[in-house]
Scaffold this motif. Structure first.
Motif, PDB file in Angstrom:
ATOM      1  N   ASP A 107      35.389  49.311  36.270  1.00 41.38           N
ATOM      2  CA  ASP A 107      35.221  48.404  37.404  1.00 41.38           C
ATOM      3  C   ASP A 107      34.722  49.152  38.632  1.00 41.38           C
ATOM      4  O   ASP A 107      35.049  50.334  38.828  1.00 41.38           O
ATOM      5  CB  ASP A 107      36.569  47.764  37.778  1.00 41.38           C
ATOM      6  CG  ASP A 107      36.986  46.665  36.834  1.00 41.38           C
ATOM      7  OD1 ASP A 107      36.225  46.328  35.907  1.00 41.38           O
ATOM      8  OD2 ASP A 107      38.106  46.138  37.023  1.00 41.38           O
ATOM      9  N   ARG A 108      33.962  48.447  39.467  1.00 38.10           N
ATOM     10  CA  ARG A 108      33.615  49.000  40.775  1.00 38.10           C
ATOM     11  C   ARG A 108      34.884  49.079  41.610  1.00 38.10           C
ATOM     12  O   ARG A 108      35.763  48.226  41.502  1.00 38.10           O
ATOM     13  CB  ARG A 108      32.603  48.094  41.488  1.00 38.10           C
ATOM     14  CG  ARG A 108      31.205  48.222  40.964  1.00 38.10           C
ATOM     15  CD  ARG A 108      30.250  47.285  41.661  1.00 38.10           C
ATOM     16  NE  ARG A 108      30.068  47.610  43.077  1.00 38.10           N
ATOM     17  CZ  ARG A 108      29.119  47.060  43.825  1.00 38.10           C
ATOM     18  NH1 ARG A 108      28.292  46.173  43.326  1.00 38.10           N
ATOM     19  NH2 ARG A 108      29.016  47.395  45.101  1.00 38.10           N
ATOM     20  N   THR A 109      34.969  50.069  42.461  1.00 35.45           N
ATOM     21  CA  THR A 109      36.144  50.209  43.325  1.00 35.45           C
ATOM     22  C   THR A 109      35.798  50.005  44.792  1.00 35.45           C
ATOM     23  O   THR A 109      36.687  50.026  45.639  1.00 35.45           O
ATOM     24  CB  THR A 109      36.779  51.606  43.151  1.00 35.45           C
ATOM     25  OG1 THR A 109      35.791  52.592  43.429  1.00 35.45           O
ATOM     26  CG2 THR A 109      37.316  51.783  41.740  1.00 35.45           C
ATOM     27  N   PHE A 131      36.518  43.426  48.111  1.00 34.98           N
ATOM     28  CA  PHE A 131      36.718  44.228  46.913  1.00 34.98           C
ATOM     29  C   PHE A 131      36.845  43.185  45.793  1.00 34.98           C
ATOM     30  O   PHE A 131      37.943  42.721  45.481  1.00 34.98           O
ATOM     31  CB  PHE A 131      37.989  45.083  47.033  1.00 34.98           C
ATOM     32  CG  PHE A 131      37.860  46.174  48.053  1.00 34.98           C
ATOM     33  CD1 PHE A 131      37.415  47.438  47.689  1.00 34.98           C
ATOM     34  CD2 PHE A 131      38.185  45.934  49.383  1.00 34.98           C
ATOM     35  CE1 PHE A 131      37.301  48.456  48.629  1.00 34.98           C
ATOM     36  CE2 PHE A 131      38.063  46.938  50.333  1.00 34.98           C
ATOM     37  CZ  PHE A 131      37.613  48.200  49.951  1.00 34.98           C
ATOM     38  N   THR A 181      39.291  43.435  42.729  1.00 34.22           N
ATOM     39  CA  THR A 181      40.681  43.192  43.120  1.00 34.22           C
ATOM     40  C   THR A 181      40.894  41.705  43.387  1.00 34.22           C
ATOM     41  O   THR A 181      41.891  41.124  42.964  1.00 34.22           O
ATOM     42  CB  THR A 181      41.041  44.014  44.382  1.00 34.22           C
ATOM     43  OG1 THR A 181      40.788  45.388  44.106  1.00 34.22           O
ATOM     44  CG2 THR A 181      42.482  43.818  44.786  1.00 34.22           C
ATOM     45  N   CYS A 220      32.769  44.197  37.250  1.00 28.53           N
ATOM     46  CA  CYS A 220      34.215  44.272  37.008  1.00 28.53           C
ATOM     47  C   CYS A 220      34.533  43.970  35.541  1.00 28.53           C
ATOM     48  O   CYS A 220      35.351  43.083  35.250  1.00 28.53           O
ATOM     49  CB  CYS A 220      34.936  43.269  37.908  1.00 28.53           C
ATOM     50  SG  CYS A 220      34.491  43.323  39.642  1.00 28.53           S
TER      51      CYS A 220
END
Length: 143
Positions: A93-95, A106, A109, A134
């Protein structure tokens, strides 16, 4: 003499059917929602955005079933696309935060925040089209 015309018809048919598949094979249709506004009945709007409004999977499914045009033009929103297959190396996933429709969050999340089921998370992922960014959160990676 009755059997003579049959080979002539059979010979012509393969020639016609041989050229047809090559045209459809060379131009596959991508599975993507329309992004612009269009008219259904007397109303003009972005119907994909309308169908997914609120992020509720049940409401989205109902809205998609109301009109066949919405299913045809919003296959991602309506859950009609086959999910992409990810290799283990791309299952990250991208953070960071990024912008979708003028909102910066985000998003990975966000997709799992306040949800209780994998189906709700998958719906959020489809609504915002964040599966590629994600894949772990959206449940598209195989262990």
């Amino acid at each position: 003499t009755a059997s003579t015309p049959a080979p002539t018809v059979a010979t012509a048919s393969p020639t016609t059917s041989t050229s047809a598949p090559s045209a459809s094979t060379s131009a596959p249709t991508p599975c993507a929602d329309k992004t612009e506004k269009w008219k259904i009945g007397k109303k003009t709007k972005n119907w994909c955005r309308w169908a997914s409004k609120g992020g509720n999977a049940a409401k989205t499914a109902t809205r998609c079933s109301v009109r066949s045009e919405i299913q045809k033009d919003c296959p991602v929103t309506c859950g009609l696309c086959a999910p992409p297959v990810y290799s283990p190396t791309s299952c990250v996933d991208r953070t960071d935060s990024w912008t979708i429709h003028s909102k910066t969050k985000f998003w990975c999340t966000w997709a799992s925040k306040g949800t209780s089921t994998p189906a709700e998370i998958a719906n959020k992922c489809a609504v915002k089209v964040i599966e590629n960014d994600c894949p772990v959160t959206c449940g598209l990676c195989t262990p």
